[in-house]
Design a protein around this motif. Sequence first.
Motif, PDB file in Angstrom:
ATOM      1  N   THR A  38       0.854  -1.179   0.000  1.00  0.00           N
ATOM      2  CA  THR A  38       0.000   0.000   0.000  1.00  0.00           C
ATOM      3  C   THR A  38       0.894   1.234   0.000  1.00  0.00           C
ATOM      4  O   THR A  38       1.873   1.290   0.740  1.00  0.00           O
ATOM      5  N   TYR A  39       0.541   2.203  -0.830  1.00  0.00           N
ATOM      6  CA  TYR A  39       1.331   3.428  -0.909  1.00  0.00           C
ATOM      7  C   TYR A  39       0.409   4.598  -1.217  1.00  0.00           C
ATOM      8  O   TYR A  39      -0.748   4.417  -1.613  1.00  0.00           O
ATOM      9  N   SER A  40       0.925   5.805  -1.028  1.00  0.00           N
ATOM     10  CA  SER A  40       0.164   7.025  -1.287  1.00  0.00           C
ATOM     11  C   SER A  40       0.782   7.783  -2.445  1.00  0.00           C
ATOM     12  O   SER A  40       2.009   7.872  -2.567  1.00  0.00           O
ATOM     13  N   LEU A  41      -0.074   8.338  -3.283  1.00  0.00           N
ATOM     14  CA  LEU A  41       0.377   9.205  -4.374  1.00  0.00           C
ATOM     15  C   LEU A  41       0.637  10.604  -3.826  1.00  0.00           C
ATOM     16  O   LEU A  41       0.314  10.907  -2.673  1.00  0.00           O
ATOM     17  N   GLU A  45      -3.868  10.225  -2.500  1.00  0.00           N
ATOM     18  CA  GLU A  45      -4.672   9.043  -2.825  1.00  0.00           C
ATOM     19  C   GLU A  45      -3.882   7.776  -2.490  1.00  0.00           C
ATOM     20  O   GLU A  45      -2.722   7.653  -2.830  1.00  0.00           O
ATOM     21  N   ARG A  46      -4.547   6.849  -1.787  1.00  0.00           N
ATOM     22  CA  ARG A  46      -3.899   5.590  -1.405  1.00  0.00           C
ATOM     23  C   ARG A  46      -4.160   4.552  -2.479  1.00  0.00           C
ATOM     24  O   ARG A  46      -5.269   4.406  -2.968  1.00  0.00           O
ATOM     25  N   ARG A  47      -3.118   3.823  -2.821  1.00  0.00           N
ATOM     26  CA  ARG A  47      -3.214   2.751  -3.816  1.00  0.00           C
ATOM     27  C   ARG A  47      -2.655   1.469  -3.228  1.00  0.00           C
ATOM     28  O   ARG A  47      -1.825   1.492  -2.326  1.00  0.00           O
ATOM     29  N   GLU A  48      -3.102   0.365  -3.757  1.00  0.00           N
ATOM     30  CA  GLU A  48      -2.584  -0.931  -3.337  1.00  0.00           C
ATOM     31  C   GLU A  48      -2.228  -1.727  -4.581  1.00  0.00           C
ATOM     32  O   GLU A  48      -2.971  -1.733  -5.565  1.00  0.00           O
ATOM     33  N   GLU A  49      -1.072  -2.369  -4.517  1.00  0.00           N
ATOM     34  CA  GLU A  49      -0.670  -3.243  -5.612  1.00  0.00           C
ATOM     35  C   GLU A  49      -0.316  -4.605  -5.031  1.00  0.00           C
ATOM     36  O   GLU A  49       0.116  -4.717  -3.888  1.00  0.00           O
TER      37      GLU A  49
END
Length: 176
Positions: A38-41, A45-49
């Motif tokens: 999980t990381y933030s732009l 905005e939080r994203r998960e890969e």
Amino acid sequence: MPNLNKVMLMGNITRDPEVRYTPKGTAVTDISLAINRTYSLDDGERREETTYVDVTYWGRQAEVIGEYMKKGRPIYVEGRLQLDQWEDKTTGQNRSRLKVVGDNFQFLGGRDDGGGGGGGQRGGGGGGYSSQGNQGGGGYSQPPQQQPSHQQAAPPQQKSGGGGYDPIDDDDDIPF
């Protein structure tokens, strides 16, 4: 020049392990791990890969994983990278795949998550298993050479708590 080929991963198993045996009777199982990040732009905005990694275990380790692990359960894996190369029989193209050959593992989570306890984490930690003669929390080990399939190692010991470091009981020392 020194060389190092060491991989440490924690993730969830994506399918039930299936143990197969070579013609000489050595057990082998291939598992696939889903590892989430999980990381933030920059805009918040939080994203998960999710990254999927194939891991192969041999010998008694393969049998233990096949017996105790199920799809969705967490596991800690140690191993080495290996590049498999072959020629595709249908297209004739050279193909390759990078995978992990497992050396050690440790079950994570509590009983309901598939772990066995003893890892020193609240809620159980999991039994460990090492081909290098090391014992993980509450687990057992085998010597570096493969055991014949007719020899049985003891099942992982079920412990609760395990006498390890408990980070929740040590809140006064947290630096943040």
